[in-house]
Design an enzyme around this catalytic site. Structure first.
Site, PDB file in Angstrom:
ATOM      1  CE1 TYR A   1      11.789 116.039  47.748  1.00 36.90           C
ATOM      2  CE2 TYR A   1      13.549 115.719  49.355  1.00 36.90           C
ATOM      3  CZ  TYR A   1      12.843 115.286  48.230  1.00 36.90           C
ATOM      4  OH  TYR A   1      13.185 114.102  47.607  1.00 36.90           O
TER       5      TYR A   1
ATOM      6  CG  ASN B   1      10.677 108.040  40.059  1.00 38.61           C
ATOM      7  OD1 ASN B   1      11.617 108.003  40.849  1.00 38.61           O
ATOM      8  ND2 ASN B   1      10.746 108.716  38.907  1.00 38.61           N
TER       9      ASN B   1
ATOM     10  NE  ARG C   1      11.484 116.736  31.465  1.00 39.30           N
ATOM     11  CZ  ARG C   1      12.612 116.684  32.166  1.00 39.30           C
ATOM     12  NH1 ARG C   1      13.626 117.449  31.833  1.00 39.30           N
ATOM     13  NH2 ARG C   1      12.718 115.860  33.191  1.00 39.30           N
TER      14      ARG C   1
ATOM     15  CG  ASP D   1       1.777 118.698  35.914  1.00 39.64           C
ATOM     16  OD1 ASP D   1       1.870 118.127  37.015  1.00 39.64           O
ATOM     17  OD2 ASP D   1       2.180 119.852  35.709  1.00 39.64           O
TER      18      ASP D   1
ATOM     19  CB  THR E   1      11.048 112.307  31.277  1.00 37.43           C
ATOM     20  OG1 THR E   1      10.829 113.007  32.507  1.00 37.43           O
ATOM     21  CG2 THR E   1       9.738 112.061  30.571  1.00 37.43           C
ATOM     22  CB  ALA E   2      14.908 112.814  34.237  1.00 37.65           C
ATOM     23  N   GLY E   3      16.460 110.516  35.408  1.00 41.17           N
ATOM     24  CA  GLY E   3      16.916 109.993  36.684  1.00 41.17           C
ATOM     25  C   GLY E   3      16.431 108.599  37.060  1.00 41.17           C
TER      26      GLY E   3
HETATM   27  P1  NDP Z   1      14.856 113.859  38.341  1.00 42.80           P
HETATM   28  O1  NDP Z   1      14.661 115.333  38.386  1.00 42.80           O
HETATM   29  O2  NDP Z   1      16.029 113.318  37.596  1.00 42.80           O
HETATM   30  O3  NDP Z   1      13.523 113.158  37.784  1.00 42.80           O
HETATM   31  C1  NDP Z   1      12.266 113.532  38.276  1.00 42.80           C
HETATM   32  C2  NDP Z   1      11.179 112.929  37.411  1.00 42.80           C
HETATM   33  O4  NDP Z   1       9.899 113.322  37.959  1.00 42.80           O
HETATM   34  C3  NDP Z   1      11.210 113.394  35.976  1.00 42.80           C
HETATM   35  O5  NDP Z   1      10.966 112.310  35.124  1.00 42.80           O
HETATM   36  C4  NDP Z   1      10.075 114.400  35.890  1.00 42.80           C
HETATM   37  O6  NDP Z   1       9.490 114.345  34.599  1.00 42.80           O
HETATM   38  C5  NDP Z   1       9.097 113.818  36.909  1.00 42.80           C
HETATM   39  N1  NDP Z   1       8.179 114.847  37.388  1.00 42.80           N
HETATM   40  C6  NDP Z   1       8.449 115.916  38.174  1.00 42.80           C
HETATM   41  N2  NDP Z   1       7.357 116.668  38.341  1.00 42.80           N
HETATM   42  C7  NDP Z   1       6.353 116.043  37.658  1.00 42.80           C
HETATM   43  C8  NDP Z   1       4.989 116.343  37.438  1.00 42.80           C
HETATM   44  N3  NDP Z   1       4.404 117.424  37.975  1.00 42.80           N
HETATM   45  N4  NDP Z   1       4.254 115.495  36.687  1.00 42.80           N
HETATM   46  C9  NDP Z   1       4.822 114.406  36.149  1.00 42.80           C
HETATM   47  N5  NDP Z   1       6.102 114.067  36.320  1.00 42.80           N
HETATM   48  C10 NDP Z   1       6.871 114.894  37.056  1.00 42.80           C
HETATM   49  O7  NDP Z   1      14.910 113.405  39.869  1.00 42.80           O
HETATM   50  P2  NDP Z   1      15.099 111.956  40.551  1.00 42.80           P
HETATM   51  O8  NDP Z   1      15.117 110.889  39.542  1.00 42.80           O
HETATM   52  O9  NDP Z   1      16.219 112.068  41.498  1.00 42.80           O
HETATM   53  O10 NDP Z   1      13.767 111.912  41.415  1.00 42.80           O
HETATM   54  C11 NDP Z   1      12.838 110.851  41.366  1.00 42.80           C
HETATM   55  C12 NDP Z   1      12.217 110.663  42.740  1.00 42.80           C
HETATM   56  O11 NDP Z   1      13.235 110.268  43.661  1.00 42.80           O
HETATM   57  C13 NDP Z   1      11.590 111.925  43.331  1.00 42.80           C
HETATM   58  O12 NDP Z   1      10.372 111.562  43.963  1.00 42.80           O
HETATM   59  C14 NDP Z   1      12.617 112.383  44.373  1.00 42.80           C
HETATM   60  O13 NDP Z   1      12.020 113.112  45.415  1.00 42.80           O
HETATM   61  C15 NDP Z   1      13.135 111.038  44.836  1.00 42.80           C
HETATM   62  N6  NDP Z   1      14.438 111.051  45.493  1.00 42.80           N
HETATM   63  C16 NDP Z   1      15.534 111.575  44.853  1.00 42.80           C
HETATM   64  C17 NDP Z   1      16.771 111.568  45.489  1.00 42.80           C
HETATM   65  C18 NDP Z   1      17.982 112.189  44.883  1.00 42.80           C
HETATM   66  O14 NDP Z   1      18.944 112.470  45.633  1.00 42.80           O
HETATM   67  N7  NDP Z   1      18.046 112.377  43.572  1.00 42.80           N
HETATM   68  C19 NDP Z   1      16.925 110.951  46.810  1.00 42.80           C
HETATM   69  C20 NDP Z   1      15.708 110.460  47.396  1.00 42.80           C
HETATM   70  C21 NDP Z   1      14.531 110.486  46.729  1.00 42.80           C
HETATM   71  P3  NDP Z   1       9.029 115.613  33.739  1.00 42.80           P
HETATM   72  O15 NDP Z   1       9.878 116.769  34.126  1.00 42.80           O
HETATM   73  O16 NDP Z   1       9.191 115.166  32.312  1.00 42.80           O
HETATM   74  O17 NDP Z   1       7.602 115.769  34.099  1.00 42.80           O
HETATM   75  C1  8X3 Z   2      16.616 113.673  48.063  1.00 39.79           C
HETATM   76  C2  8X3 Z   2      17.752 113.437  48.986  1.00 39.79           C
HETATM   77  O1  8X3 Z   2      19.024 114.364  50.985  1.00 39.79           O
HETATM   78  O2  8X3 Z   2      18.370 115.942  49.259  1.00 39.79           O
HETATM   79  O3  8X3 Z   2      15.423 113.215  48.613  1.00 39.79           O
HETATM   80  O4  8X3 Z   2      16.736 115.034  50.759  1.00 39.79           O
HETATM   81  S1  8X3 Z   2      17.964 114.758  50.039  1.00 39.79           S
END
Ligand code: NDP
Ligand code: 8X3
Length: 256
Positions: free
Chosen positions: A156, A90, A38, A63, A14-16
């Site tokens: 984390y 993810n 969401r 969830d 749903t994001a990112g």
């Molecule tokens: P976002 O916050 O943009 O997206 C996170 C996604 O995870 C959303 O789609 C959210 O969906 C979903 N999510 C979170 N909690 C739950 C849950 N309990 N059940 C189902 N879905 C869930 O973050 P990113 O796209 O950046 O993060 C994606 C992954 O990448 C994560 O694992 C993060 O740790 C990892 N990551 C991110 C980095 C960064 O700098 N951004 C760097 C390295 C790794 P919804 O809220 O709709 O449930």
């Molecule tokens: C997300 C990147 O550097 O905040 O995993 O840990 S950092």
């Protein structure tokens, strides 16, 4: 029913990064299973993927922390959709950025339950589909936080170290079934990640990406697509990826 196109299941679409993975794979004519909590965002993404790319989309709202809901939702998908080629684990998040002694136990639990246990619940069900099918590829989105521990990152970083260990363990145990396992470890990626980490404080969240060009979600989707499309005899074990101005968790050049 034999499938026309390959299938990817993406948690947290749903994001990112998850959304970017969905868009890239749909552009490349894969059918997509999108998940997240969401519903409205899932609906919008489903419509977009179907309309713009003409692929089939199955949307599942749950969830990943809820073991029963996760197992039920995944077990109940139509048989055709169980022929999953790639699982992109993810869904994940960081909650809070405080010293260990000041941080909230509730935040620890959200991170451990989502990043570790949620990933396990999903992987258990889907890896068994893959074993049944005789093929599959699990791609875990870990982090440089799974390779290094930085100040105020404690729990984390621990969850992402766990994802690193689980990727290695899954790779060994699924080897005999021809299932590939890849972990992708990004540095800073500009998504909603920091908004979530700082609990909606946009000023703090935006500061994280000021003064340098971070990675974008599409860059990580590109890594996932690369890993997923190697010849069948090749397994990309892991990718560590940062933007040009970040060397590792500790060394980042920012303009003032
Ligand atoms: P976002 O916050 O943009 O997206 C996170 C996604 O995870 C959303 O789609 C959210 O969906 C979903 N999510 C979170 N909690 C739950 C849950 N309990 N059940 C189902 N879905 C869930 O973050 P990113 O796209 O950046 O993060 C994606 C992954 O990448 C994560 O694992 C993060 O740790 C990892 N990551 C991110 C980095 C960064 O700098 N951004 C760097 C390295 C790794 P919804 O809220 O709709 O449930
Ligand atoms: C997300 C990147 O550097 O905040 O995993 O840990 S950092």
């Amino acid at each position: 029913m034999a499938k026309e196109r390959k299938i990817i299941l993406i948690t947290g679409a749903t994001a990112g990064i998850g959304e970017a993975i969905a868009l890239l794979f749909a552009q490349n004519n894969w059918d997509i299973i999108i998940t997240g909590r969401r519903q409205e965002r899932l609906n919008k993404l489903q419509q977009r993927l179907e309309k713009e790319h003409g692929v089939a989309v199955l949307s599942l709202c749950f969830d990943v922390r809820d073991r029963e809901a996760t197992e039920l939702q995944l077990q109940e998908i139509p048989a055709h959709w169980k022929q999953i080629d790639v699982l992109a684990n993810n869904a994940g998040l960081a909650m809070g950025r405080d010293k260990f002694q000041d941080s909230l136990v509730d935040d620890w639990e959200v991170m451990l339950d989502t990043n570790v246990k949620g990933l396990l619940y999903v992987s258990k069900v889907v890896s068994n589909f893959m074993i049944e099918n005789g093929y599959g590829h699990i791609i875990n989105i870990s982090s440089i936080a799974g390779k290094q521990v930085y100040a105020m990152g404690h729990v984390y970083c621990a969850t992402k170290h766990a994802v690193d260990a689980l990727s290695k363990g899954m790779r060994i145990d699924l080897l005999a079934h021809g299932i590939r396992v890849t972990s992708i470890n990004p540095g800073a990626v500009e998504t909603e990640f920091s908004i979530v980490r700082y609990k909606g404080d946009l000023e703090k969240a935006n500061k994280v990406y000021e003064g340098f060009i971070p990675l974008y979600a599409a860059d990580i989707a590109d890594n996932v697509y690369y890993a997923a499309t190697r010849p069948p005899h090749v397994n990309i074990n892991e990718i560590i990826v940062t933007c040009l101005t970040q060397a590792d968790a500790f060394n980042k050049i920012k303009s003032s």
